[in-house]
Design a protein around this motif. Structure first.
Motif, PDB file in Angstrom:
ATOM      1  N   ALA A 288     -43.111  12.900  11.924  1.00  0.00           N
ATOM      2  CA  ALA A 288     -43.756  12.100  12.962  1.00  0.00           C
ATOM      3  C   ALA A 288     -43.292  12.530  14.342  1.00  0.00           C
ATOM      4  O   ALA A 288     -44.081  12.576  15.295  1.00  0.00           O
ATOM      5  CB  ALA A 288     -43.462  10.622  12.735  1.00  0.00           C
ATOM      6  N   ALA A 289     -42.004  12.855  14.454  1.00  0.00           N
ATOM      7  CA  ALA A 289     -41.470  13.304  15.742  1.00  0.00           C
ATOM      8  C   ALA A 289     -42.080  14.639  16.134  1.00  0.00           C
ATOM      9  O   ALA A 289     -42.397  14.869  17.312  1.00  0.00           O
ATOM     10  CB  ALA A 289     -39.952  13.415  15.662  1.00  0.00           C
TER      11      ALA A 289
ATOM     12  N   GLU B  40     -42.685  23.972   1.334  1.00  0.00           N
ATOM     13  CA  GLU B  40     -43.054  22.673   1.861  1.00  0.00           C
ATOM     14  C   GLU B  40     -41.832  22.016   2.482  1.00  0.00           C
ATOM     15  O   GLU B  40     -40.720  22.135   1.987  1.00  0.00           O
ATOM     16  CB  GLU B  40     -43.590  21.798   0.723  1.00  0.00           C
ATOM     17  N   SER B  41     -42.019  21.360   3.602  1.00  0.00           N
ATOM     18  CA  SER B  41     -40.898  20.734   4.288  1.00  0.00           C
ATOM     19  C   SER B  41     -40.335  19.585   3.465  1.00  0.00           C
ATOM     20  O   SER B  41     -41.076  18.807   2.871  1.00  0.00           O
ATOM     21  CB  SER B  41     -41.357  20.215   5.658  1.00  0.00           C
ATOM     22  N   ASP B  42     -39.011  19.523   3.409  1.00  0.00           N
ATOM     23  CA  ASP B  42     -38.383  18.381   2.758  1.00  0.00           C
ATOM     24  C   ASP B  42     -37.829  17.418   3.808  1.00  0.00           C
ATOM     25  O   ASP B  42     -37.017  16.557   3.525  1.00  0.00           O
ATOM     26  CB  ASP B  42     -37.264  18.832   1.806  1.00  0.00           C
ATOM     27  N   ALA B  43     -38.285  17.580   5.059  1.00  0.00           N
ATOM     28  CA  ALA B  43     -37.829  16.720   6.143  1.00  0.00           C
ATOM     29  C   ALA B  43     -38.381  15.319   5.944  1.00  0.00           C
ATOM     30  O   ALA B  43     -39.469  15.127   5.396  1.00  0.00           O
ATOM     31  CB  ALA B  43     -38.296  17.281   7.480  1.00  0.00           C
ATOM     32  N   PRO B  44     -37.654  14.294   6.358  1.00  0.00           N
ATOM     33  CA  PRO B  44     -38.119  12.915   6.224  1.00  0.00           C
ATOM     34  C   PRO B  44     -39.359  12.665   7.070  1.00  0.00           C
ATOM     35  O   PRO B  44     -39.673  13.411   8.007  1.00  0.00           O
ATOM     36  CB  PRO B  44     -36.930  12.098   6.714  1.00  0.00           C
TER      37      PRO B  44
ATOM     38  N   VAL C 235     -49.422  20.020  10.490  1.00  0.00           N
ATOM     39  CA  VAL C 235     -49.503  19.014  11.557  1.00  0.00           C
ATOM     40  C   VAL C 235     -50.046  19.649  12.839  1.00  0.00           C
ATOM     41  O   VAL C 235     -50.899  19.072  13.521  1.00  0.00           O
ATOM     42  CB  VAL C 235     -48.123  18.375  11.806  1.00  0.00           C
ATOM     43  N   LEU C 236     -49.531  20.835  13.163  1.00  0.00           N
ATOM     44  CA  LEU C 236     -50.000  21.528  14.361  1.00  0.00           C
ATOM     45  C   LEU C 236     -51.496  21.788  14.268  1.00  0.00           C
ATOM     46  O   LEU C 236     -52.238  21.565  15.241  1.00  0.00           O
ATOM     47  CB  LEU C 236     -49.246  22.847  14.525  1.00  0.00           C
TER      48      LEU C 236
ATOM     49  N   GLU D  12     -44.350  15.672  19.388  1.00  0.00           N
ATOM     50  CA  GLU D  12     -44.008  16.824  20.227  1.00  0.00           C
ATOM     51  C   GLU D  12     -45.208  17.757  20.369  1.00  0.00           C
ATOM     52  O   GLU D  12     -45.532  18.221  21.484  1.00  0.00           O
ATOM     53  CB  GLU D  12     -42.840  17.588  19.605  1.00  0.00           C
ATOM     54  N   ALA D  13     -45.862  18.060  19.228  1.00  0.00           N
ATOM     55  CA  ALA D  13     -47.009  18.954  19.255  1.00  0.00           C
ATOM     56  C   ALA D  13     -48.141  18.368  20.080  1.00  0.00           C
ATOM     57  O   ALA D  13     -48.781  19.069  20.882  1.00  0.00           O
ATOM     58  CB  ALA D  13     -47.484  19.236  17.824  1.00  0.00           C
TER      59      ALA D  13
END
Length: 406
Positions: A15-16, A6-10, A86-87, A20-21
Motif C-alpha cells: 500500500a505504501a 512474488e513479493s512477500d512484503a506485507p 502495482v506500478l 509512492e507510485a
C-alpha cells in the motif's frame, strides 16, 4: 539473471508503494500525453519527441521504471512482481504509458543480463533502461532464415578483434539503429557449435544498410552488408561457439514480446471494438444485434479467442517470472497471437467493405487507410520472429516430446 519472485512484503508495504507510485506519476506524467500511447517499435522510424514526451522518457529512464524489474545496479527499477504490477495499475489509472521500449528492452537486455559480462552489463543496460540507444538484430541471412544455424556471415579471428564479412536480411529497424546484436560463424567445421554472439556499432566502417520496401508501403526491414568490419573481442557475449545457446534464449524473449507477453498484450487488439464497427457498417436486427448472423458469429468467436488468449498470456507471464524466464511455450503464444491478430485484420477489412480497400486519396479516412496497411503488414506476423512452421517444430520437439525419426 536473478529470478523474479512474488513479493512477500506485507500488505501495508504494498500500500505504501502504491501511494509512492501514485504520487510520483502524478508529479511526472504530463497530462497532455494521457492515452497517447507512444510504444517504441523497432518497425517505426524515430521521430522528434515533443517537450512533454522527452520529459516523460527522461523521468521514467532516471527512475528505472521503464524496465521496472531489472536490477537497480544497471539502471532498472529493482521492483518485485507485486510492485511492478502495482506500478502498471497506477499508470493505467491515469492513462500513462511506458516510453521505454524497442529491441533492447524486448530481447537483448534480458539476454545480456543473463549471459553478459559485468563490464558489458554496465556499458549497455543503463542506456537501454533510459531508452537512449536503439538496437537491431542481425540473425537471418538470404540462405539462413528458417534454418538459422546455416548462417554463413563469418568472423575471422585477428587477435584482439574479429573481422566480419557477410550479409544479414530482415534487419528490423537497421537503418535507425545505433547498435546490432548478431550471430556470426567463427568455426566453419561445426554447425551449431560454430556460432558466436557479437555486438556491433552500426556506424563501424564497412556496414551498409539497404531498406526493403514491403507491400504495406513501409520499409521497416533492411538488408545489411558487412565488409571487413572490425569488431573488438570485448564485444563478444559469452565464449566462442556459445552463440547458438545465447541466440535461442534471446528468441524466447522475442517470441514472448511478439505474442504480447512483453507487456504489449493490451495494445495488440486496441481500437474500436469490431462489434461496434460492424453495427455501424451492416446495421442491426430487431434485437439490436449485428444484422449479418454469420459475421456476428465470427466476431463473437474472435472476441472469445482474444479474451482467452489475453488471460493465458497473463498466466504465462506470471509463470515465466516465477521461474527462469520465457520457455518453449512462447512458440505456442506466438502462433496463436499471430493467428488472432491476422483474423482481426481480415474481419476489420470485411466489415469496412469498400472503405476497407483504400490506399490513398480522397474518400478514405485516416483510420481506414491505416487499417488497410496494418492488414497487409500483418501478413508478416506469422513469418518474422520465427515462422509458424518453425514454431510448430519447436512445439513438437520441446513441448510434445516428438523426436525426428531417422
Amino acid at each position: 539473471m536473478a529470478t523474479l519472485l512474488e513479493s512477500d512484503a506485507p500488505a501495508d508495504s504494498i500500500a505504501a508503494f502504491r501511494a509512492e507510485a501514485r504520487e510520483w506519476l502524478v508529479a511526472h506524467f504530463p497530462p497532455s500525453l494521457k492515452g497517447k500511447d507512444n510504444l517504441i517499435s523497432a518497425l517505426e522510424g524515430p521521430h522528434e519527441p515533443s517537450p512533454d514526451e522527452a520529459a516523460w522518457q527522461a523521468a521514467m529512464g532516471e527512475k528505472g521504471w521503464g524496465v521496472p524489474t531489472w536490477p537497480r545496479d544497471y539502471g532498472g527499477g529493482g521492483l518485485d512482481r507485486a510492485e511492478a504490477r502495482v506500478l502498471q495499475e497506477e499508470m493505467a489509472r491515469i492513462g500513462a504509458w511506458n516510453p521505454i521500449g524497442g529491441m533492447g528492452v524486448m530481447m537483448f537486455g534480458p539476454t545480456l543480463l543473463e549471459y553478459g559480462s559485468e563490464a558489458q552489463k554496465r556499458e549497455h543496460i543503463p542506456a537501454i533502461a533510459r531508452g537512449t540507444v536503439r538496437w537491431c538484430q542481425g540473425y537471418s541471412e538470404p540462405g539462413a532464415g528458417s534454418d538459422l544455424a546455416s548462417l554463413q556471415t563469418f568472423a575471422e579471428d585477428h587477435g584482439d578483434h574479429y573481422v566480419v564479412n557477410g550479409q544479414k536480411t530482415w534487419t528490423s529497424g537497421g537503418q535507425w539503429a545505433d547498435k546490432c546484436f548478431m550471430l556470426v560463424r567463427t568455426d566453419k567445421t561445426k554447425k551449431h557449435e560454430g556460432i558466436t554472439f557479437l555486438l556491433v556499432d552500426m556506424d563501424t566502417p564497412g556496414i551498409e544498410v539497404r531498406p526493403i520496401r514491403l507491400i504495406s508501403g513501409a520499409s521497416p526491414f533492411c538488408e545489411t552488408f558487412f565488409t571487413d568490419v572490425k569488431v573488438p573481442k570485448a564485444n563478444r557475449v559469452g565464449e566462442e561457439g556459445q552463440g547458438w545457446t545465447i541466440g535461442k534464449r534471446l528468441l524466447q524473449h522475442e517470441r514472448s514480446s511478439l505474442s504480447g507477453g512483453g507487456g504489449s498484450a493490451g495494445r495488440m487488439f486496441a481500437g474500436t471494438p469490431l462489434s461496434h464497427l460492424a453495427k455501424q457498417a451492416v446495421g442491426v436486427d430487431a434485437e439490436g444485434r449485428i444484422a449479418d448472423a454469420d459475421l456476428r458469429g465470427r466476431i463473437i468467436r474472435h472476441d472469445m479467442d482474444m479474451r482467452a488468449f489475453l488471460l493465458t498470456l497473463r498466466r504465462a507471464a506470471a509463470e515465466a517470472k516465477a521461474s527462469q524466464g520465457p520457455s518453449a511455450a512462447t512458440s505456442i503464444m506466438k502462433n496463436v497471437g499471430a493467428r488472432i491478430m491476422q483474423e482481426r485484420s481480415e474481419l476489420l477489412i470485411e466489415i469496412r467493405g469498400l472503405a476497407g480497400l483504400g490506399w490513398e486519396g480522397e474518400g478514405f479516412g485516416e483510420e481506414e487507410l491505416r487499417d488497410v496497411r496494418a492488414w497487409l503488414f500483418g501478413k508478416a506476423v506469422s513469418i518474422y520472429g520465427g515462422s509458424s512452421e518453425i514454431q510448430n517444430n519447436v512445439i513438437a520437439k520441446r513441448i510434445l516430446g516428438m523426436l525426428d525419426h531417422q
